[in-house]
Design an enzyme around this catalytic site. Sequence first.
Site, PDB file in Angstrom:
ATOM      1  N   HIS A 126     -10.046  -5.446  -3.510  1.00 55.62           N
ATOM      2  CA  HIS A 126      -8.731  -5.664  -2.908  1.00 55.62           C
ATOM      3  C   HIS A 126      -8.872  -6.079  -1.464  1.00 55.62           C
ATOM      4  CE1 HIS A 126      -9.818  -1.390  -2.627  1.00 55.62           C
ATOM      5  NE2 HIS A 126      -9.194  -1.354  -1.461  1.00 55.62           N
ATOM      6  N   LEU A 127      -7.972  -6.951  -1.034  1.00 55.68           N
ATOM      7  CA  LEU A 127      -7.858  -7.314   0.374  1.00 55.68           C
ATOM      8  C   LEU A 127      -6.680  -6.541   0.939  1.00 55.68           C
ATOM      9  CD1 LEU A 127      -8.232 -11.215   0.232  1.00 55.68           C
ATOM     10  CD2 LEU A 127     -10.033  -9.489   0.447  1.00 55.68           C
ATOM     11  N   HIS A 128      -6.905  -5.862   2.055  1.00 52.63           N
ATOM     12  CA  HIS A 128      -5.800  -5.275   2.799  1.00 52.63           C
ATOM     13  C   HIS A 128      -5.269  -6.367   3.727  1.00 52.63           C
ATOM     14  CE1 HIS A 128      -6.847  -0.875   2.151  1.00 52.63           C
ATOM     15  NE2 HIS A 128      -8.026  -1.431   1.875  1.00 52.63           N
ATOM     16  N   ASP A 157       0.848  -1.184   0.000  1.00 55.09           N
ATOM     17  CA  ASP A 157       0.000   0.000   0.000  1.00 55.09           C
ATOM     18  C   ASP A 157       0.891   1.244   0.000  1.00 55.09           C
ATOM     19  OD1 ASP A 157      -3.217   0.511   1.015  1.00 55.09           O
ATOM     20  OD2 ASP A 157      -1.818   2.200   1.030  1.00 55.09           O
ATOM     21  N   ILE A 158       0.504   2.239  -0.803  1.00 55.76           N
ATOM     22  CA  ILE A 158       1.321   3.447  -0.942  1.00 55.76           C
ATOM     23  C   ILE A 158       1.298   4.277   0.348  1.00 55.76           C
ATOM     24  CG2 ILE A 158      -0.438   5.055  -1.813  1.00 55.76           C
ATOM     25  CD1 ILE A 158       1.629   5.759  -4.048  1.00 55.76           C
ATOM     26  N   GLN A 194     -14.477   2.356   0.950  1.00 57.49           N
ATOM     27  CA  GLN A 194     -13.763   1.976  -0.279  1.00 57.49           C
ATOM     28  C   GLN A 194     -13.443   3.215  -1.107  1.00 57.49           C
ATOM     29  OE1 GLN A 194     -15.899  -0.800  -2.811  1.00 57.49           O
ATOM     30  NE2 GLN A 194     -14.071  -1.269  -4.021  1.00 57.49           N
TER      31      GLN A 194
HETATM   32  P1  5GP Z   1      -9.686   1.322   0.051  1.00 57.18           P
HETATM   33  O1  5GP Z   1      -9.828   2.645   0.762  1.00 57.18           O
HETATM   34  O2  5GP Z   1     -10.369   1.363  -1.301  1.00 57.18           O
HETATM   35  O3  5GP Z   1     -10.119   0.140   0.864  1.00 57.18           O
HETATM   36  O4  5GP Z   1      -8.149   1.097  -0.155  1.00 57.18           O
HETATM   37  C1  5GP Z   1      -7.427   1.657  -1.183  1.00 57.18           C
HETATM   38  C2  5GP Z   1      -5.985   1.620  -0.770  1.00 57.18           C
HETATM   39  O5  5GP Z   1      -5.202   1.824  -1.919  1.00 57.18           O
HETATM   40  C3  5GP Z   1      -5.587   2.687   0.246  1.00 57.18           C
HETATM   41  O6  5GP Z   1      -5.064   2.074   1.422  1.00 57.18           O
HETATM   42  C4  5GP Z   1      -4.540   3.509  -0.494  1.00 57.18           C
HETATM   43  O7  5GP Z   1      -3.477   3.944   0.334  1.00 57.18           O
HETATM   44  C5  5GP Z   1      -4.067   2.562  -1.575  1.00 57.18           C
HETATM   45  N1  5GP Z   1      -3.631   3.207  -2.807  1.00 57.18           N
HETATM   46  C6  5GP Z   1      -4.263   4.207  -3.471  1.00 57.18           C
HETATM   47  N2  5GP Z   1      -3.592   4.540  -4.583  1.00 57.18           N
HETATM   48  C7  5GP Z   1      -2.496   3.717  -4.618  1.00 57.18           C
HETATM   49  C8  5GP Z   1      -1.418   3.600  -5.540  1.00 57.18           C
HETATM   50  O8  5GP Z   1      -1.320   4.287  -6.550  1.00 57.18           O
HETATM   51  N3  5GP Z   1      -0.484   2.652  -5.261  1.00 57.18           N
HETATM   52  C9  5GP Z   1      -0.561   1.859  -4.139  1.00 57.18           C
HETATM   53  N4  5GP Z   1       0.418   0.964  -3.964  1.00 57.18           N
HETATM   54  N5  5GP Z   1      -1.575   1.957  -3.258  1.00 57.18           N
HETATM   55  C10 5GP Z   1      -2.523   2.875  -3.491  1.00 57.18           C
END
Ligand code: 5GP
Length: 117
Positions: free
Chosen positions: A103-105, A33-34, A97
């Site tokens: 995606h799974l964290h 995760d970034i 989201q």
């Molecule tokens: P969500 O909030 O949809 O459950 O999780 C999305 C995740 O993607 C977040 O934890 C965010 O930090 C990560 N993320 C967003 N953009 C990027 C990216 O360009 N590269 C990576 N490696 N992670 C990203």
Amino acid sequence: MTQDGDTIFGKIVRREIPATIVYETDTVLAFRDISPAAPSHVLVIPKRPIVSVAHATKDDAQLIGELMLAAAEVARQEGIAEGGYRIVTNIGQHGGQTVFHLHLHVLGGRPMEWPPG
Ligand code: 5GP
């Protein structure tokens, strides 16, 4: 929300933008995760775009299983399996989201709180 894979994660799958990839199979990709929320924070995604588990169908059952097993493998690889870790998938607005490609964290390396905020 679209099903066309046109998300930042689709670009990572197609190698159009960089990511630190830690695990890959024919069907699944895992990368850091970034903006990590834990010492170890890896995202595990199907290469084929599905918006969320709420959008998955019976045809996706094997892929969803592969995703879970990949998450467990990533945890072993990261060295967090023994101490314990959390697998999270956020769905829709209230779920938090922000990227609409399933995606799974995989989070670990510190104690997790419950319930989540
Ligand atoms: P969500 O909030 O949809 O459950 O999780 C999305 C995740 O993607 C977040 O934890 C965010 O930090 C990560 N993320 C967003 N953009 C990027 C990216 O360009 N590269 C990576 N490696 N992670 C990203």
